[in-house]
Write an enzyme that holds these catalytic residues in place. Structure first.
Site, PDB file in Angstrom:
ATOM      1  N   HIS A 319      -5.200 -25.535  -0.214  1.00  0.00           N
ATOM      2  CA  HIS A 319      -6.448 -26.049  -0.768  1.00  0.00           C
ATOM      3  C   HIS A 319      -6.211 -27.470  -1.265  1.00  0.00           C
ATOM      4  O   HIS A 319      -5.133 -27.788  -1.782  1.00  0.00           O
ATOM      5  CB  HIS A 319      -6.921 -25.175  -1.932  1.00  0.00           C
ATOM      6  CG  HIS A 319      -7.476 -23.855  -1.512  1.00  0.00           C
ATOM      7  ND1 HIS A 319      -8.576 -23.729  -0.694  1.00  0.00           N
ATOM      8  CD2 HIS A 319      -7.077 -22.587  -1.788  1.00  0.00           C
ATOM      9  CE1 HIS A 319      -8.834 -22.450  -0.484  1.00  0.00           C
ATOM     10  NE2 HIS A 319      -7.932 -21.727  -1.145  1.00  0.00           N
ATOM     11  N   CYS A 363      -9.460 -29.751   2.683  1.00  0.00           N
ATOM     12  CA  CYS A 363     -10.727 -30.468   2.656  1.00  0.00           C
ATOM     13  C   CYS A 363     -10.583 -31.811   1.941  1.00  0.00           C
ATOM     14  O   CYS A 363      -9.645 -32.035   1.174  1.00  0.00           O
ATOM     15  CB  CYS A 363     -11.786 -29.626   1.971  1.00  0.00           C
ATOM     16  SG  CYS A 363     -12.107 -28.085   2.835  1.00  0.00           S
TER      17      CYS A 363
END
Length: 469
Positions: A319, A363
């Site tokens: 992440h 991301c």
């Protein structure tokens, strides 16, 4: 001077022969027929390869080879299939290769080659596991086959053809290319176009076995510059074995079901196989690291000597956190630049001037494109985002490449089969590594991703040359 040739005589260029021992041994010699260009002394090869015959045998006495100075590239005069004498002419094997054409391509009298076993020997079968080629009907007896990788192991050669076929053949020309049983990766020329044959091997089918079939063997290897990789001023050197270290940091288990990234196991497996088995890197993978453990691993690999290697690859799958960071499984983050800085020329001088590739599956923001607005599309499976990575990431100095899963500001998606970006990258590199450099392959991978979503991978780099893996 070549003089006039009789009606029954012809020219041939030697491209493969066993080393002549001092004892009165014999050698198999493979040649390509040649022709003299009209009104000139220039000669060029043409036609199909053949074996020279002496007194009905497939061999030439080594005394004959030594006494006449016959070597790879020698142009000899033959009558029928028998050598008459040598000429003073010599062809560079790279010049011979430049005249090879794939069967069915541009016209002329150039030598024909094939892209793979399926084209060269339609009736032959590659055995399970790639070990050997066999045929019960002997059609074409020998052919030149274009290859994209070569490796000698013991008395065999492992080759990948231009069609992507993996074959493992007995290598009767091994004395030319290795002195012991040590594994050796041969430097194969990268084709510059679809019509560029590149480097080739001669595969032939000999006598019938007790089982009633014919078995293919590697009878000769024709590499540019006598097996040396051409130095290209526009590309990074990439010939060491292994090429370098490949470090994979894969955070999957965050202790919270909705944050876990269990499908990343497929990404890791695909990357491990790709970089170890096909790209010849030494791969090390670590899972579920806390923020400081990610830095410790980078520090560990930066302290290693890279003197004998040509490149370094670091793949981070996790992440993304705010402020230009990667999230550890403990929920705390570490800056991507901090991880990259371990490999600058100051901290890791053995990588100075060598490409350092960082592939990041995370991301880079919270925006979702139209494809993922509202309910998830059926073909994306149960896709989810890898949180956020800030917008300011950029290479720190020369020779860095950052391959991001998505452009700044957007999330990067994965499903039950892995991430869109990593899977597309693996497929692209497998298909195009023989002819494309890495930046072009990243462009193709981006198209694969955008064809099934509106996620757009975004590379950034300070490379000075092209990277051919």
């Amino acid at each position: 001077m070549l003089g006039n040739l009789s009606a029954n005589s012809s020219l041939s260029v030697v491209f493969s022969l066993a080393k002549a021992h001092r004892q009165n041994h014999t050698s198999i010699v493979h040649c390509l027929k040649c022709e003299r260009v009209a009104n000139s002394e220039q000669i060029r090869p043409y036609g199909q390869p053949f074996q020279l015959f002496v007194n009905g045998s497939h061999i030439i006495a080594n005394d004959c080879l030594r006494n006449n100075g016959i070597e790879e590239g020698s142009v000899i005069l033959t009558e029928g299939n028998c050598p008459i004498s040598t000429t003073e002419r010599h062809l560079e094997l790279s010049d011979v290769l430049s005249q090879l054409k794939f069967k069915g391509t541009s016209s002329g009298s150039s030598i024909r080659s094939y892209r793979g076993i399926a084209e060269a020997f339609p009736n032959a079968n590659i055995r399970v596991g790639g070990k050997g080629i066999s045929s019960y009907s002997l059609g074409r007896q020998c052919a030149l086959v274009s290859v994209q990788s070569l490796k000698t192991v013991d008395d065999r050669i492992h080759a990948t053809t231009r069609l992507g076929e993996e074959v493992n053949l007995y290598n009767s020309s091994r004395n030319n290319y290795k002195e012991s049983i040590k594994e050796l990766i041969l430097p194969v020329k990268r084709p510059t176009s679809e019509d560029d044959v590149g480097d080739v091997i001669l595969i032939s089918f000999g006598s019938r076995t007790k089982q009633g079939n014919y078995v293919g063997t590697c009878e000769g290897i024709l590499l540019n510059e006598d097996g040396s990789a051409s130095e290209d001023p526009d590309r990074y050197k990439m010939t060491s074995n292994p090429r370098g270290y490949c470090l994979i940091l894969n955070n999957m288990d965050y202790g919270i079901e909705e944050k876990n990234r269990q499908s990343a196991v497929w990404d890791e497996q695909g990357l491990h196989d790709l970089f170890e088995k096909e790209l010849h890197f030494e791969v090390y993978a670590f899972r579920d690291l806390k923020y400081f453990e990610m830095q410790q691993r980078c520090e560990q690999f930066a302290k290693l000597s890279h003197d004998n290697y040509d490149a370094f690859v670091c793949i981070i799958m996790a992440h993304g956190g705010s402020g230009d960071s990667i999230e550890g499984v403990d929920g705390r983050t570490i800056g991507l630049k901090q991880l990259m800085s371990e490999f600058t020329s100051v901290r890791c001088p053995s990588l100075a001037g060598k490409p350092k590739v960082f592939i990041v599956q995370a991301c880079r923001g919270r925006m979702r494109d139209q494809f993922h607005d509202g309910e998830e599309q059926a073909d994306s499976g149960s896709s989810s985002a890898d949180s956020t990575l800030a917008l300011s990431s950029y290479p720190l100095e020369c020779d860095f490449l950052l391959a991001f899963a998505t452009v700044p500001g957007y999330v990067a998606f994965r499903d039950n089969h892995g991430s869109l970006f990593i899977q597309a990258l693996i497929e692209t590199i497998k298909a195009d590594k023989a002819r494309e450099h890495l930046l072009d392959m990243l462009t193709k991978a981006a198209k694969r991703v955008t064809d099934i979503s509106n996620q757009v991978p975004g590379p950034a780099h300070t490379l000075r040359y092209k990277i051919y893996l």
